[in-house]
Enzyme design. Structure first.
Site, PDB file in Angstrom:
ATOM      1  N   ASN A  11       9.415 -10.671  11.048  1.00 48.78           N
ATOM      2  CA  ASN A  11       9.332  -9.374  11.599  1.00 48.78           C
ATOM      3  C   ASN A  11       8.990  -8.744  12.531  1.00 48.78           C
ATOM      4  O   ASN A  11       7.160  -8.624  12.530  1.00 48.78           O
ATOM      5  CB  ASN A  11       8.719  -8.174  10.152  1.00 48.78           C
ATOM      6  CG  ASN A  11       9.230  -6.662  10.210  1.00 48.78           C
ATOM      7  OD1 ASN A  11      10.198  -6.379  11.350  1.00 48.78           O
ATOM      8  ND2 ASN A  11       8.137  -6.540   8.795  1.00 48.78           N
ATOM      9  N   LYS A  13       9.301  -5.887  14.158  1.00 52.50           N
ATOM     10  CA  LYS A  13       9.218  -4.306  13.837  1.00 52.50           C
ATOM     11  C   LYS A  13       9.327  -4.147  15.207  1.00 52.50           C
ATOM     12  O   LYS A  13      10.540  -4.383  15.850  1.00 52.50           O
ATOM     13  CB  LYS A  13       7.894  -4.105  13.552  1.00 52.50           C
ATOM     14  CG  LYS A  13       7.288  -4.560  12.436  1.00 52.50           C
ATOM     15  CD  LYS A  13       6.162  -3.827  11.337  1.00 52.50           C
ATOM     16  CE  LYS A  13       5.622  -5.139  10.615  1.00 52.50           C
ATOM     17  NZ  LYS A  13       4.634  -4.341  10.030  1.00 52.50           N
ATOM     18  N   HIS A  94      12.106  -2.610   3.576  1.00 53.43           N
ATOM     19  CA  HIS A  94      10.763  -2.936   4.269  1.00 53.43           C
ATOM     20  C   HIS A  94      10.233  -1.139   3.786  1.00 53.43           C
ATOM     21  O   HIS A  94      10.576   0.234   4.034  1.00 53.43           O
ATOM     22  CB  HIS A  94      11.026  -3.410   5.259  1.00 53.43           C
ATOM     23  CG  HIS A  94       8.999  -2.895   5.837  1.00 53.43           C
ATOM     24  ND1 HIS A  94       8.380  -2.663   6.289  1.00 53.43           N
ATOM     25  CD2 HIS A  94       8.717  -4.122   6.257  1.00 53.43           C
ATOM     26  CE1 HIS A  94       7.044  -2.984   6.507  1.00 53.43           C
ATOM     27  NE2 HIS A  94       7.484  -4.447   6.986  1.00 53.43           N
ATOM     28  N   GLU A  96       7.832   0.190   5.632  1.00 50.01           N
ATOM     29  CA  GLU A  96       8.437   1.392   6.481  1.00 50.01           C
ATOM     30  C   GLU A  96       9.383   2.358   6.897  1.00 50.01           C
ATOM     31  O   GLU A  96       9.031   3.540   7.116  1.00 50.01           O
ATOM     32  CB  GLU A  96       7.690   0.782   7.809  1.00 50.01           C
ATOM     33  CG  GLU A  96       5.877   0.057   7.815  1.00 50.01           C
ATOM     34  CD  GLU A  96       6.380  -1.489   8.908  1.00 50.01           C
ATOM     35  OE1 GLU A  96       6.853  -1.260   9.513  1.00 50.01           O
ATOM     36  OE2 GLU A  96       5.184  -1.732   8.941  1.00 50.01           O
ATOM     37  N   GLU A 164       5.538  -7.504  -0.535  1.00 52.15           N
ATOM     38  CA  GLU A 164       4.923  -6.659   0.132  1.00 52.15           C
ATOM     39  C   GLU A 164       4.378  -5.599  -0.217  1.00 52.15           C
ATOM     40  O   GLU A 164       4.178  -4.546  -0.297  1.00 52.15           O
ATOM     41  CB  GLU A 164       4.679  -6.268   1.496  1.00 52.15           C
ATOM     42  CG  GLU A 164       6.020  -7.318   2.318  1.00 52.15           C
ATOM     43  CD  GLU A 164       5.751  -7.300   3.759  1.00 52.15           C
ATOM     44  OE1 GLU A 164       5.889  -8.571   4.379  1.00 52.15           O
ATOM     45  OE2 GLU A 164       6.508  -6.322   3.937  1.00 52.15           O
ATOM     46  N   GLY A 170      -0.402  -4.525   8.027  1.00 56.23           N
ATOM     47  CA  GLY A 170      -1.427  -4.470   8.911  1.00 56.23           C
ATOM     48  C   GLY A 170      -2.340  -4.028   8.723  1.00 56.23           C
ATOM     49  O   GLY A 170      -3.422  -3.194  10.099  1.00 56.23           O
ATOM     50  N   SER A 210      -0.706  -8.837   6.661  1.00 57.59           N
ATOM     51  CA  SER A 210      -1.627  -9.896   7.004  1.00 57.59           C
ATOM     52  C   SER A 210      -1.751 -11.041   6.672  1.00 57.59           C
ATOM     53  O   SER A 210      -3.134 -11.105   7.035  1.00 57.59           O
ATOM     54  CB  SER A 210      -2.929  -8.894   6.181  1.00 57.59           C
ATOM     55  OG  SER A 210      -3.435  -7.612   6.539  1.00 57.59           O
TER      56      SER A 210
HETATM   57  P1  PGA Z   1       2.031  -7.217   9.097  1.00 56.83           P
HETATM   58  O1  PGA Z   1       3.344  -7.019   8.428  1.00 56.83           O
HETATM   59  O2  PGA Z   1       1.615  -9.320   8.996  1.00 56.83           O
HETATM   60  O3  PGA Z   1       1.301  -7.181  10.142  1.00 56.83           O
HETATM   61  O4  PGA Z   1       0.704  -7.510   8.020  1.00 56.83           O
HETATM   62  C1  PGA Z   1       3.834  -7.390   7.431  1.00 56.83           C
HETATM   63  C2  PGA Z   1       4.546  -6.511   7.433  1.00 56.83           C
HETATM   64  O5  PGA Z   1       4.909  -6.170   7.590  1.00 56.83           O
HETATM   65  O6  PGA Z   1       5.868  -8.007   7.385  1.00 56.83           O
END
Ligand code: PGA
Length: 249
Positions: A11, A13, A94, A96, A164, A170, A210
């Site tokens: 992803n 983003k 997601h 976010e 997640e 992140g 992560s």
């Molecule tokens: P990350 O994000 O691997 O940077 O922690 C995962 C995600 O949000 O899908």
């Protein structure tokens, strides 16, 4: 129903300009014959050029879609448009988007149905915040999100669930393997109560938050983990390649 190939999903983003497509060429060079399935969800502007670059080696997906196929929704993109641009997957729910755009379970459910209507496989994301985990609410939060956002008609062909934990995205913080196992087992059991064991076994369950080349093997060894949804470490072919290699064992 048999489970599909394991899935390494990236992803990007809101990252990536056209010169970043070189990472796809590098990934195809190093892992184009991988036995697991590889997916990249770039920003919408790169879906069409990435699909052209990736050919059949790497699947391309959107990061979100509107619930409607078209209409007066300035700035939004529909599942049908993603499909038309060459996507075969779309991410919904997601954290976010749930946080930044106030997306409710009902909205995620409608978007998931729109993805299916357009013929896309949907990666539906769920996960608890740190406060919810510390309050001992993780499994009830997961239950609520599954009940509220997974539509009727889920199959192993149209649905992937990504667990997640919001606090792991992140941050460099990763749950213990026991914590991942507990949630993934619970998701499988909950899907099986609602859709039957055959369907539940066929739906791939990804862990996300992560994931890096250095921790991927340990995570992939957990029961009921069928791959990963990777943010930061999917931006560089070297890092994502390391995660793909771990998934292949
Ligand atoms: P990350 O994000 O691997 O940077 O922690 C995962 C995600 O949000 O899908």
């Amino acid at each position: 129903m048999e489970r599909h190939r394991k899935l390494a999903a990236g992803n990007w983003k809101m990252n990536g300009l056209s010169d970043h497509l070189g990472e796809i060429a590098a990934l195809i060079g190093s892992h184009g014959d991988a036995t697991c399935e590889i997916l990249i969800c770039p920003p919408a502007t790169l879906v069409a050029p990435m699909a052209a670059h990736a050919g059949s080696r790497i699947a391309v997906g959107g990061q979100d879609c509107h619930a409607e196929a078209n209409g007066a929704h300035t700035g939004d993109i529909s599942a049908e448009m993603l499909r038309d641009a060459g996507a075969t997957y779309v991410i919904t729910g997601h954290s976010e988007r749930r946080a930044d755009h106030g997306e409710s379970d009902e909205a995620v459910r409608a978007k998931t149905e729109a993805g299916w209507k357009a013929g896309l496989v949907v990666i539906l994301c769920i996960g608890e915040t740190l406060d919810q985990r510390e309050a001992g609410e993780t499994l009830s939060v997961i239950d609520g999100q599954l009940a509220g956002s997974v539509p009727e008609g889920a199959t192993g062909d149209n649905l992937v669930i990504a667990y997640e934990p919001v606090w792991a995205i992140g941050t460099g913080k990763v749950p213990s393997v026991e914590q991942i196992a507990e949630v993934h087992d619970h998701i499988r059991k909950t899907l099986s109560e609602r859709f039957g064991t055959g369907t539940a076994d066929a739906v791939r369950l990804l862990y996300g938050g992560s994931v890096k080349p250095g921790n991927a093997s340990e995570i992939f060894a957990v029961d009921n983990v069928d791959g990963a949804l990777v943010g930061g470490a999917s931006l560089k072919a070297d890092d994502f390649g390391g995660i793909i290699s771990a998934l292949e064992g």
